[in-house]
Each structure stands twice: as C-alpha cells, then as structure tokens.
Design a protein around this motif. Structure first.
Motif, PDB file in Angstrom:
ATOM      1  N   LYS A  12       1.224  -0.891  -0.051  1.00  0.00           N
ATOM      2  CA  LYS A  12      -0.098  -0.107   0.237  1.00  0.00           C
ATOM      3  C   LYS A  12       0.871   1.374   0.568  1.00  0.00           C
ATOM      4  O   LYS A  12       0.398   2.210  -0.405  1.00  0.00           O
ATOM      5  CB  LYS A  12      -1.208   0.283   1.394  1.00  0.00           C
ATOM      6  CG  LYS A  12      -2.045  -0.857   1.194  1.00  0.00           C
ATOM      7  CD  LYS A  12      -2.512  -0.814   2.676  1.00  0.00           C
ATOM      8  CE  LYS A  12      -3.999  -1.648   1.817  1.00  0.00           C
ATOM      9  NZ  LYS A  12      -4.855  -1.865   3.481  1.00  0.00           N
ATOM     10  N   GLU A  14       3.885   1.369  -1.170  1.00  0.00           N
ATOM     11  CA  GLU A  14       4.333   2.222  -2.841  1.00  0.00           C
ATOM     12  C   GLU A  14       3.564   2.675  -3.784  1.00  0.00           C
ATOM     13  O   GLU A  14       3.767   2.702  -4.629  1.00  0.00           O
ATOM     14  CB  GLU A  14       4.866   0.122  -2.957  1.00  0.00           C
ATOM     15  CG  GLU A  14       6.328  -0.732  -2.343  1.00  0.00           C
ATOM     16  CD  GLU A  14       7.030  -1.140  -2.980  1.00  0.00           C
ATOM     17  OE1 GLU A  14       6.277  -2.216  -4.083  1.00  0.00           O
ATOM     18  OE2 GLU A  14       7.633  -1.837  -3.037  1.00  0.00           O
ATOM     19  N   GLN A  15       2.403   1.284  -2.940  1.00  0.00           N
ATOM     20  CA  GLN A  15       1.119   2.143  -4.188  1.00  0.00           C
ATOM     21  C   GLN A  15       1.442   3.613  -3.993  1.00  0.00           C
ATOM     22  O   GLN A  15       1.187   4.359  -5.251  1.00  0.00           O
ATOM     23  CB  GLN A  15      -0.219   1.564  -3.686  1.00  0.00           C
ATOM     24  CG  GLN A  15      -1.373   1.859  -5.132  1.00  0.00           C
ATOM     25  CD  GLN A  15      -2.335   0.617  -4.565  1.00  0.00           C
ATOM     26  OE1 GLN A  15      -2.656   0.565  -3.883  1.00  0.00           O
ATOM     27  NE2 GLN A  15      -2.897   0.294  -5.829  1.00  0.00           N
ATOM     28  N   ARG A  19       1.425   6.414  -6.525  1.00  0.00           N
ATOM     29  CA  ARG A  19      -0.127   7.252  -7.007  1.00  0.00           C
ATOM     30  C   ARG A  19       1.184   9.073  -6.906  1.00  0.00           C
ATOM     31  O   ARG A  19       0.360  10.428  -7.755  1.00  0.00           O
ATOM     32  CB  ARG A  19      -0.637   7.500  -6.253  1.00  0.00           C
ATOM     33  CG  ARG A  19      -2.234   7.786  -6.885  1.00  0.00           C
ATOM     34  CD  ARG A  19      -3.402   7.178  -6.183  1.00  0.00           C
ATOM     35  NE  ARG A  19      -3.680   6.273  -6.230  1.00  0.00           N
ATOM     36  CZ  ARG A  19      -3.647   5.431  -4.646  1.00  0.00           C
ATOM     37  NH1 ARG A  19      -3.547   4.963  -3.613  1.00  0.00           N
ATOM     38  NH2 ARG A  19      -3.866   3.776  -4.620  1.00  0.00           N
TER      39      ARG A  19
END
Length: 103
Positions: A12, A14-15, A19
């Motif tokens: 999460k 890294e995401q 983003r």
C-alpha cells in the motif's frame, strides 16, 4: 501469517508513493474543471503527437517520398503516372493536415 499485514502495508505504501509521483500526469479531479480538462487534454494530446520524434520522422519520410514522386512524374507511362499523381495527392493532403493542426 504475521508477516502478511506488513507485506500488505508495504504494498500500500509503494502504491501511495507511485500515485503521488504520477499525480501530475492525471487530470484535475475537480468538477468545475471537467470541461476544461477534457479540452485541454485533447489539445495537449495533439501537441504531444505533432511534436514527437516519431511524427517528425514520419514527416521527413513523407517529404522524401514527395521529392521522389515529383522527380519521377513525367518519366513513366500514363498508367504509371496515375499512381504517382495519386501518391502526390495523398502526400499533399498529409502536408495540409499537418499545417492546419500545427497552426
């Protein structure tokens, strides 16, 4: 096992970081900008296409083909001349579209 939440949290994170790095590429989510963004996106898309190295290469090849076509007109039979004239016509349309879009 106990490591699963850590892996999930890591994914999460890294995401979220990805983003944030890519946020400037995405259109504004505000409703009042929706029309403006879609119009601006189209113009920006055209600008990206017509200023790309790929399009520049295609244009250079078209110019070379046009030069060769003009040099060959008058040196062949009438049937072969029709093909050359059609090629010249299509290249002229390409150049016209390029000029209209660039301006």
């Amino acid at each position: 096992g106990p490591d699963a939440p850590d892996m999930d949290d890591h994914a999460k994170e890294e995401q979220r970081e990805l983003r944030e790095r890519l946020q400037h590429l995405l259109p504004s989510p505000r409703k009042e900008d929706k029309q403006e963004v879609s119009g601006r996106g189209f113009n920006e898309s055209l600008s990206v296409i017509f200023r790309s190295k790929w399009f520049e290469l295609v244009t250079m090849v078209a110019i070379l083909c046009n030069s060769l076509t003009l040099a060959l007109i008058g040196n062949f039979t009438p049937e072969e001349e029709q093909t050359l004239l059609l090629t010249e016509f299509l290249l002229s349309i390409f150049f016209l579209v390029e000029i209209v879009v660039q301006v």
